[in-house]
Design a protein around this motif. Sequence first.
Motif, PDB file in Angstrom:
ATOM      1  N   SER A  64      36.746  50.668  48.987  1.00 12.77           N
ATOM      2  CA  SER A  64      37.091  50.747  47.442  1.00 12.77           C
ATOM      3  C   SER A  64      36.741  52.004  47.266  1.00 12.77           C
ATOM      4  N   TYR A  67      34.115  55.421  43.057  1.00 14.68           N
ATOM      5  CA  TYR A  67      32.860  55.337  41.999  1.00 14.68           C
ATOM      6  C   TYR A  67      33.216  53.800  41.708  1.00 14.68           C
ATOM      7  N   THR A  68      34.349  53.009  41.836  1.00 18.07           N
ATOM      8  CA  THR A  68      33.837  51.403  41.907  1.00 18.07           C
ATOM      9  C   THR A  68      33.327  50.899  42.482  1.00 18.07           C
ATOM     10  N   GLN A  72      30.395  48.483  40.285  1.00 22.26           N
ATOM     11  CA  GLN A  72      29.612  47.410  40.961  1.00 22.26           C
ATOM     12  C   GLN A  72      28.650  47.441  40.658  1.00 22.26           C
ATOM     13  N   THR A 153      34.054  41.815  46.027  1.00 20.96           N
ATOM     14  CA  THR A 153      34.817  42.734  46.185  1.00 20.96           C
ATOM     15  C   THR A 153      36.059  42.975  45.982  1.00 20.96           C
ATOM     16  N   PRO A 176      35.929  41.256  39.406  1.00 19.25           N
ATOM     17  CA  PRO A 176      37.156  41.837  38.946  1.00 19.25           C
ATOM     18  C   PRO A 176      38.428  39.934  38.891  1.00 19.25           C
ATOM     19  N   MET A 184      36.938  44.484  35.242  1.00 23.47           N
ATOM     20  CA  MET A 184      36.083  44.502  36.240  1.00 23.47           C
ATOM     21  C   MET A 184      34.909  43.201  34.952  1.00 23.47           C
ATOM     22  N   PHE A 203      41.186  47.631  36.655  1.00 21.32           N
ATOM     23  CA  PHE A 203      40.414  48.004  38.476  1.00 21.32           C
ATOM     24  C   PHE A 203      41.625  47.520  39.153  1.00 21.32           C
ATOM     25  N   PHE A 205      42.198  46.170  42.855  1.00 19.83           N
ATOM     26  CA  PHE A 205      41.408  45.705  44.386  1.00 19.83           C
ATOM     27  C   PHE A 205      42.427  44.916  44.690  1.00 19.83           C
TER      28      PHE A 205
END
Length: 213
Positions: A64, A67-68, A72, A153, A176, A184, A203, A205
């Motif tokens: 990831s 920032y993510t 989280q 994640t 997410p 999120m 977001f 993922f």
Amino acid sequence: MKDTNKHQGLRNQLAKQLQEKGITDKNVLDAIKKIPRHLFLNSSFVDFAYQDKAFPIGAGQTISQPYTVAFQSELLQVEKDHKVLEIGTGSGYQTAVLVTLGAKVFTIERQNELFKKTSRLLPTLGYRPKLFVFGDGYIGLEKEAPFDSIIVTAGAPIIPQALLSQLKIGGRLVIPVGDDIQIMTLLVRKNETQFEKTEFGDFRFVPLLENKN
């Protein structure tokens, strides 16, 4: 591959960038400064390790973007010795952040290729989760429950009921939720049956996969 002063400088810049994007938790920013992200990446991406971007890590998965990971981690509100369940170990970078924050980390990976690779890598870098399991994240880890917090994640089309049931009262689930783009979502367990839900925007993922083992 070594960790150098140059890498440390790049990490400091990355942490500053994350702060400018709204990350305020000092412990999370300090973890980003400490962890050698370049050692979690395939060699072809090493030169880009401290850009705020996601990269492929094999088996159709990604590491990831920082920032993510920071976002989280901040939502989890990790304290020392918290029991944290991580769904989707991947490269192990998020695991390393949680360990650095002082959590007792129980982590699940369902891609065998990544499980083997990351279970070798983490100890060599000095990051030791409490338990590393090859299994289906949708069902969580009931035998180790309850957890202070759970982090997912990968993108989940729904919130797995099993994960909600494995949270302590007051525990936090960060997940997410969605198909192509995820929202999120934070769920805080108020009592046996009630959860407080807060949403934090879009977001992207890779999908959370199930029943592949």
